[in-house]
Design a protein around this motif. Structure first.
Motif: not given
Length: 271
Positions: A87-103
């Protein structure tokens, strides 16, 4: 034996329906689990490292969620070739925390495992994290400094900073961690509500550990070995990142969040 565990027969097919219709996934010749496991991998321009990362992932996991931080290389294509059901989730914001929250939001499994995309983590260790969770822990926290752990990728200044920050969090929040700034962790999806993550950067790992302690969740540290990044340069900066972690600690300490008394120690938890 936990309701989530039962002995597994090495000759059984990959999925077995028991009388209660639960789907059990054999993890080893002695262990099978029912809860589906999601692995979240935040990645930006990690195409060269993903073959090493995916090679170590166990085939019994339920899903892989790759959060793509607007990569300009072949990160997404390589991930789909290596794990066709990813499952590929495009990150909308920036930063590792933002990526993890989206994931985390995209996960469908009951257990969520965080794995870095730089090749520093051994996916073979996931069985230890999952075993801790199905045995009673709420949060399985990787530690490079617990007995049996190690690291090949820390300078002396980062090691010293991590030790000081860990001691500070332990003193201020009643925790007993041996490692604070490490991104290899696993937890039940139900823990996302008490964690209420709201941090976009690298310091998200510290925030998680603080809020785990504040919520009184049952923690078991898992000895983990960190390997060097295989390709590319690390974005970690000891002084800059240390100051950001300090800001998170100060903010959480000043926020006045009520700390729930810790439950009884689990076997193997850091003392």
């Amino acid at each position: 034996m936990s309701a989530f565990l039962r002995p597994a027969d090495a000759d059984e097919p990959p999925l077995t329906l028991l009388p209660d219709q639960a789907v059990y996934r054999p993890v080893s010749s002695h262990l099978a689990i029912a809860p589906p496991v999601s692995v979240v991998i935040p990645a930006m321009n990690e195409a060269a490292n993903l073959p090493h990362v995916f090679k170590t992932l166990p085939d019994w996991i339920h899903e892989v969620v790759l959060v793509d931080g607007n990569s300009t290389d072949d990160t997404v294509r390589v991930a789909r070739e290596l794990w066709p059901g990813v499952t590929v989730v495009p990150q909308r914001g920036k930063g590792k925390g933002d990526a993890l929250i989206s994931g985390f939001a995209a996960c469908t499994g009951e257990i969520i495992v965080m794995v870095d995309a730089d090749g520093s983590a051994d996916g073979g260790e996931i069985v230890s994290y999952v075993s801790a969770l199905v045995s009673g822990a709420d949060f399985a926290k990787g530690s490079r400094f617990a007995n049996g752990g190690g690291t090949d990728d820390m300078t002396w200044i980062r090691r010293l900073g991590n030790r000081m920050l860990t001691a500070l969090v332990n003193a201020k929040f009643g925790a007993r961690y041996t490692d604070l700034c490490y991104g290899y962790n696993a937890f039940w999806r139900r823990c996302l509500d008490p964690l209420a993550l709201d941090c976009a950067g690298f310091e998200v790992e510290t925030l998680m550990n603080i809020r785990v302690a504040q919520a009184g969740l049952r923690v078991q540290e898992i000895p983990s070995h960190e390997y060097p990044r295989i390709h590319g340069d690390s974005n970690l900066r000891a002084v800059r990142d240390g100051l950001r972690v300090l800001k998170v600690i100060a903010r959480e300490r000043g926020a006045g969040r009520k700390r729930v008394p810790r439950p009884a120690l689990l076997t193997g938890e850091a003392r």
